[in-house]
Design a protein around this motif. Structure first.
Motif, mmCIF file in Angstrom:
data_model
loop_
_atom_site.group_PDB
_atom_site.id
_atom_site.type_symbol
_atom_site.label_atom_id
_atom_site.label_comp_id
_atom_site.label_asym_id
_atom_site.label_seq_id
_atom_site.Cartn_x
_atom_site.Cartn_y
_atom_site.Cartn_z
ATOM 1 N N LEU A 25 17.676 -15.869 52.757
ATOM 2 C CA LEU A 25 17.182 -15.062 51.648
ATOM 3 C C LEU A 25 17.342 -15.804 50.321
ATOM 4 N N HIS A 26 18.418 -16.553 50.182
ATOM 5 C CA HIS A 26 18.603 -17.363 48.969
ATOM 6 C C HIS A 26 17.548 -18.471 48.887
ATOM 7 N N GLU A 27 17.269 -19.097 50.026
ATOM 8 C CA GLU A 27 16.280 -20.181 50.088
ATOM 9 C C GLU A 27 14.886 -19.706 49.639
ATOM 10 N N TYR A 28 14.543 -18.462 49.962
ATOM 11 C CA TYR A 28 13.242 -17.898 49.608
ATOM 12 C C TYR A 28 13.334 -16.967 48.398
ATOM 13 N N GLY A 29 14.434 -17.035 47.683
ATOM 14 C CA GLY A 29 14.727 -16.110 46.607
ATOM 15 C C GLY A 29 13.697 -16.031 45.503
ATOM 16 N N HIS A 30 13.008 -17.133 45.203
ATOM 17 C CA HIS A 30 12.020 -17.105 44.115
ATOM 18 C C HIS A 30 10.790 -16.271 44.468
ATOM 19 N N TYR A 31 10.631 -15.889 45.727
ATOM 20 C CA TYR A 31 9.531 -15.008 46.133
ATOM 21 C C TYR A 31 9.957 -13.540 46.216
ATOM 22 N N ILE A 32 11.264 -13.306 46.259
ATOM 23 C CA ILE A 32 11.772 -11.954 46.492
ATOM 24 C C ILE A 32 11.714 -11.129 45.211
#
Length: 89
Positions: A25-32
């Motif tokens: 979730l941190h790795e994809y955080g800029h989309y969340i």
């Protein structure tokens, strides 16, 4: 780049996989857009919902990676709305 809005529903039955889940979730955080976690102590599990605005392939990749974690179930629901999200391009 065209993006979609989706809701990723996650049920965590194995607490040993939470660290890996949080890393993803941190790795994809800029989309969340946002996330909400609900501990369900009576059943010894956690329910997490993640709202995301990203290209279709990114959403599918994240959902697939989460689904491969031990003791974690995931389902994704997509909005019919698509568009260009300037902050994610």
């Amino acid at each position: 780049m065209e993006t979609r809005i989706a809701l990723i529903g996650i049920i965590v039955e194995n607490p040993d996989s939470v660290e890996e889940l949080n890393h993803l979730l941190h790795e994809y955080g800029h989309y969340i857009i946002g996330r909400m976690g609900i501990p369900y102590r009576e059943r010894n599990l956690n329910i997490i919902s993640v709202a995301i605005d990203a290209p279709q392939d990114i959403i599918s990749a994240l959902s697939g990676k989460i689904g491969r974690l031990n003791g974690i179930g995931v389902k994704t629901v997509y909005s019919n709305i698509t568009g260009n999200n300037a902050t994610n391009s």
